[in-house]
Every structure is written in C-alpha cells, then in structure tokens.
Design a protein around this motif. Structure first.
Motif, PDB file in Angstrom:
ATOM      1  N   VAL A 187       1.005  -0.895   0.109  1.00 52.38           N
ATOM      2  CA  VAL A 187      -0.327  -0.019  -0.331  1.00 52.38           C
ATOM      3  C   VAL A 187       0.963   1.542   0.164  1.00 52.38           C
ATOM      4  CG1 VAL A 187      -1.334   1.048   1.284  1.00 52.38           C
ATOM      5  CG2 VAL A 187      -1.754  -1.303   1.027  1.00 52.38           C
ATOM      6  N   GLY A 188       0.452   2.339  -0.898  1.00 50.39           N
ATOM      7  CA  GLY A 188       1.176   3.390  -0.946  1.00 50.39           C
ATOM      8  C   GLY A 188       0.121   4.414  -0.753  1.00 50.39           C
ATOM      9  N   CYS A 189       0.893   5.419  -0.339  1.00 45.77           N
ATOM     10  CA  CYS A 189      -1.045   7.087  -0.085  1.00 45.77           C
ATOM     11  C   CYS A 189       1.045   8.305  -0.598  1.00 45.77           C
ATOM     12  CB  CYS A 189      -1.506   7.307   1.139  1.00 45.77           C
ATOM     13  SG  CYS A 189      -2.203   5.572   1.156  1.00 45.77           S
ATOM     14  N   LEU A 190       0.284   9.407  -0.817  1.00 44.95           N
ATOM     15  CA  LEU A 190       0.779  10.621  -0.915  1.00 44.95           C
ATOM     16  C   LEU A 190       0.221  11.898  -0.703  1.00 44.95           C
ATOM     17  CD1 LEU A 190       3.831  11.770  -2.108  1.00 44.95           C
ATOM     18  CD2 LEU A 190       2.922  11.659  -4.748  1.00 44.95           C
ATOM     19  N   GLU A 191       0.435  12.144  -0.017  1.00 44.30           N
ATOM     20  CA  GLU A 191      -0.423  13.729   0.068  1.00 44.30           C
ATOM     21  C   GLU A 191      -0.121  14.301  -0.750  1.00 44.30           C
ATOM     22  OE1 GLU A 191      -1.621  15.346   4.156  1.00 44.30           O
ATOM     23  OE2 GLU A 191       0.263  16.266   3.817  1.00 44.30           O
ATOM     24  N   ILE A 192      -1.606  14.824  -1.473  1.00 46.95           N
ATOM     25  CA  ILE A 192      -1.283  16.722  -2.457  1.00 46.95           C
ATOM     26  C   ILE A 192      -2.323  17.354  -2.097  1.00 46.95           C
ATOM     27  CG2 ILE A 192      -1.608  16.797  -4.619  1.00 46.95           C
ATOM     28  CD1 ILE A 192      -0.870  14.469  -5.323  1.00 46.95           C
ATOM     29  N   GLU A 193      -1.392  18.435  -2.337  1.00 47.66           N
ATOM     30  CA  GLU A 193      -2.824  19.302  -1.511  1.00 47.66           C
ATOM     31  C   GLU A 193      -2.534  20.682  -2.345  1.00 47.66           C
ATOM     32  OE1 GLU A 193      -2.134  21.632   1.710  1.00 47.66           O
ATOM     33  OE2 GLU A 193      -2.779  19.591   3.271  1.00 47.66           O
ATOM     34  N   ASP A 194      -3.561  20.689  -3.030  1.00 45.08           N
ATOM     35  CA  ASP A 194      -3.686  21.974  -4.652  1.00 45.08           C
ATOM     36  C   ASP A 194      -2.629  21.450  -6.152  1.00 45.08           C
ATOM     37  OD1 ASP A 194      -5.282  23.976  -3.019  1.00 45.08           O
ATOM     38  OD2 ASP A 194      -3.622  24.414  -2.024  1.00 45.08           O
ATOM     39  N   PHE A 195      -2.586  20.337  -5.920  1.00 43.99           N
ATOM     40  CA  PHE A 195      -2.203  19.588  -6.846  1.00 43.99           C
ATOM     41  C   PHE A 195      -0.410  19.669  -6.881  1.00 43.99           C
ATOM     42  CE2 PHE A 195      -5.592  21.072  -8.421  1.00 43.99           C
ATOM     43  CZ  PHE A 195      -6.247  20.853  -9.637  1.00 43.99           C
ATOM     44  N   VAL A 196       0.136  19.937  -5.741  1.00 41.95           N
ATOM     45  CA  VAL A 196       1.775  19.618  -4.910  1.00 41.95           C
ATOM     46  C   VAL A 196       2.038  19.010  -3.824  1.00 41.95           C
ATOM     47  CG1 VAL A 196       3.013  21.382  -4.769  1.00 41.95           C
ATOM     48  CG2 VAL A 196       1.606  21.945  -6.074  1.00 41.95           C
ATOM     49  N   PRO A 197       3.101  18.450  -3.722  1.00 41.67           N
ATOM     50  CA  PRO A 197       2.783  17.087  -3.393  1.00 41.67           C
ATOM     51  C   PRO A 197       3.932  18.033  -2.267  1.00 41.67           C
ATOM     52  CG  PRO A 197       3.361  16.396  -5.155  1.00 41.67           C
ATOM     53  CD  PRO A 197       3.202  17.810  -5.582  1.00 41.67           C
ATOM     54  N   THR A 198       2.875  17.288  -1.006  1.00 43.07           N
ATOM     55  CA  THR A 198       3.174  17.808   0.341  1.00 43.07           C
ATOM     56  C   THR A 198       4.383  17.495   0.925  1.00 43.07           C
ATOM     57  OG1 THR A 198       2.225  16.024   1.983  1.00 43.07           O
ATOM     58  CG2 THR A 198       0.822  18.586   0.966  1.00 43.07           C
ATOM     59  N   GLY A 199       4.537  16.221   0.916  1.00 41.66           N
ATOM     60  CA  GLY A 199       6.088  15.625   1.032  1.00 41.66           C
ATOM     61  C   GLY A 199       5.687  14.669   2.191  1.00 41.66           C
ATOM     62  N   ARG A 200       4.445  14.721   3.021  1.00 42.76           N
ATOM     63  CA  ARG A 200       3.992  13.564   3.649  1.00 42.76           C
ATOM     64  C   ARG A 200       3.845  12.410   2.553  1.00 42.76           C
ATOM     65  NH1 ARG A 200      -0.497  13.510   6.469  1.00 42.76           N
ATOM     66  NH2 ARG A 200      -0.389  12.683   7.769  1.00 42.76           N
ATOM     67  N   SER A 201       3.663  10.900   2.925  1.00 47.78           N
ATOM     68  CA  SER A 201       3.693   9.578   2.519  1.00 47.78           C
ATOM     69  C   SER A 201       3.276   8.227   3.439  1.00 47.78           C
ATOM     70  CB  SER A 201       4.632   9.302   0.976  1.00 47.78           C
ATOM     71  OG  SER A 201       5.953   9.183   2.030  1.00 47.78           O
ATOM     72  N   PHE A 202       2.966   7.561   2.872  1.00 44.88           N
ATOM     73  CA  PHE A 202       3.211   6.257   3.671  1.00 44.88           C
ATOM     74  C   PHE A 202       3.164   5.738   2.346  1.00 44.88           C
ATOM     75  CE2 PHE A 202       0.343   2.777   5.075  1.00 44.88           C
ATOM     76  CZ  PHE A 202       0.627   2.103   6.065  1.00 44.88           C
ATOM     77  N   HIS A 203       3.478   3.783   3.188  1.00 47.28           N
ATOM     78  CA  HIS A 203       4.474   3.400   2.707  1.00 47.28           C
ATOM     79  C   HIS A 203       4.163   1.994   3.235  1.00 47.28           C
ATOM     80  CE1 HIS A 203       7.289  -0.013   0.204  1.00 47.28           C
ATOM     81  NE2 HIS A 203       6.154  -0.215  -0.710  1.00 47.28           N
ATOM     82  N   ALA A 204       3.523   1.049   3.105  1.00 51.47           N
ATOM     83  CA  ALA A 204       3.746  -0.752   3.676  1.00 51.47           C
ATOM     84  C   ALA A 204       3.507  -2.130   2.584  1.00 51.47           C
ATOM     85  CB  ALA A 204       2.975  -0.942   4.925  1.00 51.47           C
ATOM     86  N   TYR A 205       4.903  -2.923   2.930  1.00 43.00           N
ATOM     87  CA  TYR A 205       4.924  -4.011   2.474  1.00 43.00           C
ATOM     88  C   TYR A 205       4.147  -4.570   2.856  1.00 43.00           C
ATOM     89  CZ  TYR A 205       8.661  -2.577  -0.786  1.00 43.00           C
ATOM     90  OH  TYR A 205       9.392  -2.325  -1.784  1.00 43.00           O
ATOM     91  N   ILE A 206       3.116  -5.947   2.566  1.00 39.68           N
ATOM     92  CA  ILE A 206       2.677  -6.870   4.245  1.00 39.68           C
ATOM     93  C   ILE A 206       2.798  -7.651   3.311  1.00 39.68           C
ATOM     94  CG2 ILE A 206      -0.075  -6.881   4.433  1.00 39.68           C
ATOM     95  CD1 ILE A 206      -0.682  -4.264   2.797  1.00 39.68           C
ATOM     96  N   ASP A 207       2.514  -8.805   4.760  1.00 43.54           N
ATOM     97  CA  ASP A 207       2.421 -10.245   3.946  1.00 43.54           C
ATOM     98  C   ASP A 207       1.351 -10.962   4.240  1.00 43.54           C
ATOM     99  OD1 ASP A 207       2.993 -13.105   4.324  1.00 43.54           O
ATOM    100  OD2 ASP A 207       4.425 -12.885   6.705  1.00 43.54           O
ATOM    101  N   PRO A 208       1.366 -11.339   3.129  1.00 45.42           N
ATOM    102  CA  PRO A 208      -0.047 -12.093   2.957  1.00 45.42           C
ATOM    103  C   PRO A 208      -0.486 -13.464   3.018  1.00 45.42           C
ATOM    104  CG  PRO A 208       1.146 -12.074   0.433  1.00 45.42           C
ATOM    105  CD  PRO A 208       2.056 -11.665   1.378  1.00 45.42           C
ATOM    106  N   CYS A 209       0.357 -13.851   3.855  1.00 44.74           N
ATOM    107  CA  CYS A 209       0.169 -15.273   4.176  1.00 44.74           C
ATOM    108  C   CYS A 209       0.490 -16.359   3.396  1.00 44.74           C
ATOM    109  CB  CYS A 209      -0.703 -15.454   5.694  1.00 44.74           C
ATOM    110  SG  CYS A 209      -0.230 -13.999   6.693  1.00 44.74           S
ATOM    111  N   ARG A 210       0.290 -16.354   2.127  1.00 40.69           N
ATOM    112  CA  ARG A 210       0.122 -17.524   1.421  1.00 40.69           C
ATOM    113  C   ARG A 210       1.030 -17.075   0.496  1.00 40.69           C
ATOM    114  NH1 ARG A 210      -3.807 -15.802  -3.200  1.00 40.69           N
ATOM    115  NH2 ARG A 210      -2.274 -16.510  -4.495  1.00 40.69           N
ATOM    116  N   ASP A 211       0.985 -18.284  -0.743  1.00 39.02           N
ATOM    117  CA  ASP A 211       1.772 -17.927  -2.009  1.00 39.02           C
ATOM    118  C   ASP A 211       2.011 -16.586  -2.579  1.00 39.02           C
ATOM    119  OD1 ASP A 211      -0.477 -19.164  -3.259  1.00 39.02           O
ATOM    120  OD2 ASP A 211       0.135 -19.454  -4.616  1.00 39.02           O
ATOM    121  N   MET A 212       2.604 -16.192  -3.598  1.00 36.46           N
ATOM    122  CA  MET A 212       2.589 -15.481  -4.415  1.00 36.46           C
ATOM    123  C   MET A 212       2.674 -16.048  -5.830  1.00 36.46           C
ATOM    124  SD  MET A 212       2.670 -12.122  -5.610  1.00 36.46           S
ATOM    125  CE  MET A 212       3.348 -11.200  -3.840  1.00 36.46           C
TER     126      MET A 212
END
Length: 102
Positions: A20-45
């Motif tokens: 999951v990845g998120c990027l904050e944008i205000e008035d069409f400009v990135p604010t520099g805030r973000s969120f990112h996570a890799y997640i174990d799906p507990c299954r095969d890929m």
C-alpha cells in the motif's frame, strides 16, 4: 493519492494486499507526506502477480500483516478524512474494504 499491489484480482477468492502506498497532495502539489507498507499476504505469490510488481513471497514473508497497527492503523490515520484519488480506484477500494472487514 492511493495505490495497492496484490496477489491477484479478487479478495473474495483468497487474493490479498501485498503493498500500500499513499502520497499527500494539496492544491496539486505533493506536501512531502507519504505512507508506504509492504504486507505479508500469508499465502503464495502467483507468478503472474510477481511479474507485474516484482514482489516475491520470500521478500514479503515476515513483513507485517495488514491488521498490524503499523499497517492498518497507521494507514487509516494517514488518510484521515481526506479524499482518495487512485487509478482503477474500484479495484483498490475492493481490496482495502475486504482487508478492513476481515
């Protein structure tokens, strides 16, 4: 702006979020805030999914699961009451809602 990677196309048949990845944008400009996570799906890929995003089951093994507070709670806190923009949003929303409900 929100994006996901998954093990496949349908959470109702066992596919799961793996990134999951998120990027904050205000008035069409990135604010520099973000969120990112890799997640174990507990299954095969499946090979097809790994070919799309390059994330292997071995790489994801041991990463936090979606319900871990450093993923779920942190992501929800980051999003807050903001509007979410996503390419193919119905796909991402389906997976996110499934993970939040289970």
């Amino acid at each position: 702006v929100f994006d996901t990677e998954t093990t496949g196309f349908d959470p109702y048949t066992g596919d799961r979020l793996v990134e999951v990845g998120c990027l904050e944008i205000e008035d069409f400009v990135p604010t520099g805030r973000s969120f990112h996570a890799y997640i174990d799906p507990c299954r095969d890929m499946p090979a097809g999914a790994e070919k799309v995003h390059g994330l292997s089951a071995a790489f994801l093994r041991g990463k936090p699961k979606f319900d871990d507070p450093q993923v779920c709670d942190a992501m929800l806190e980051f999003i807050g009451d903001s509007h979410i923009v996503a390419h193919n949003a119905s796909f991402d929303r389906t997976f996110l809602n499934w993970e939040l409900e289970n």
